[in-house]
Design a protein around this motif. Structure first.
Motif, short mmCIF file in Angstrom:
data_model
loop_
_atom_site.label_atom_id
_atom_site.label_comp_id
_atom_site.label_asym_id
_atom_site.label_seq_id
_atom_site.Cartn_x
_atom_site.Cartn_y
_atom_site.Cartn_z
N HIS A 68 -20.11 47.70 -4.53
CA HIS A 68 -20.52 47.07 -5.78
C HIS A 68 -20.26 45.57 -5.64
CE1 HIS A 68 -21.25 50.76 -8.04
NE2 HIS A 68 -20.13 51.26 -7.54
N CYS A 105 -22.52 43.90 -12.04
CA CYS A 105 -22.57 44.29 -10.64
C CYS A 105 -23.68 43.49 -9.95
CB CYS A 105 -22.85 45.78 -10.52
SG CYS A 105 -22.94 46.33 -8.81
N ARG A 107 -24.54 44.14 -6.53
CA ARG A 107 -25.04 44.84 -5.35
C ARG A 107 -25.84 46.04 -5.84
NH1 ARG A 107 -23.00 40.90 -4.21
NH2 ARG A 107 -21.70 40.28 -2.48
N ALA A 108 -27.07 46.15 -5.38
CA ALA A 108 -27.91 47.27 -5.81
C ALA A 108 -27.20 48.58 -5.49
CB ALA A 108 -29.25 47.20 -5.13
N CYS A 109 -26.81 49.33 -6.52
CA CYS A 109 -25.98 50.51 -6.27
C CYS A 109 -26.62 51.79 -6.80
CB CYS A 109 -24.60 50.30 -6.88
SG CYS A 109 -24.63 49.95 -8.64
N HIS A 113 -27.85 50.51 -11.95
CA HIS A 113 -27.25 49.24 -11.54
C HIS A 113 -27.35 48.15 -12.61
CE1 HIS A 113 -26.45 45.62 -9.23
NE2 HIS A 113 -27.68 45.22 -9.46
N MET A 116 -24.80 48.05 -15.37
CA MET A 116 -23.41 47.97 -14.96
C MET A 116 -22.86 46.57 -15.24
SD MET A 116 -21.98 49.29 -11.36
CE MET A 116 -20.25 49.04 -10.94
#
Ligand SMILES: [Cu+2]
Length: 123
Positions: A68, A105, A107-109, A113, A116
């Motif tokens: 993340h 966040c 970072r593509a999670c 996403h 987040m």
């Protein structure tokens, strides 16, 4: 194995970079306290963090699942949070003015996403 070691090295370098960047910003200010934040798909806990105006805090960021990011646009902070079991990221934040400051966040999670996010509340 080599890939794993290379990954670890990248994380180690990223961590040193974070420390040097934040160190430059806050050399005079020692954090009054550390605040642990856990990231997991698709939320941060806690997601609302109260800080007193003028206070410097250190966020200790860990993940309960995948990679993340912790992005605080208003403070110019954007650090990578390593996946579960691969360590932590630490970053300092000085509350220079009152207000509500969004974090998210970076970072593509996965599918959630974009949901987040959280808030630093400075009073
Ligand atoms: Cu994400």
């Amino acid at each position: 194995m080599v890939v794993l070691m290379r990954r670890r090295l990248v994380w180690a370098l990223a961590f040193v970079l974070v420390l040097s960047l934040t160190g430059q910003e806050d050399t005079a200010k020692k954090p009054a306290r550390t605040i642990s934040i856990v990231a997991e798909r698709f939320f941060f806990s806690p997601s609302k963090i109260k800080v007193k105006e003028g206070e410097t805090v250190e966020f200790v960021l860990t993940s309960d699942d995948t990679d993340h990011g912790f992005h605080v646009p208003a403070a110019g902070i954007d650090v990578a949070i390593p996946p579960s079991g691969k360590g932590e990221a630490r970053v300092r934040f000085t509350a220079i003015k009152k207000g509500n400051f969004r974090f998210e966040c970076s970072r593509a999670c996965g599918a959630g996403h974009n949901l987040m996010r959280g808030e630093i509340i400075v009073r």
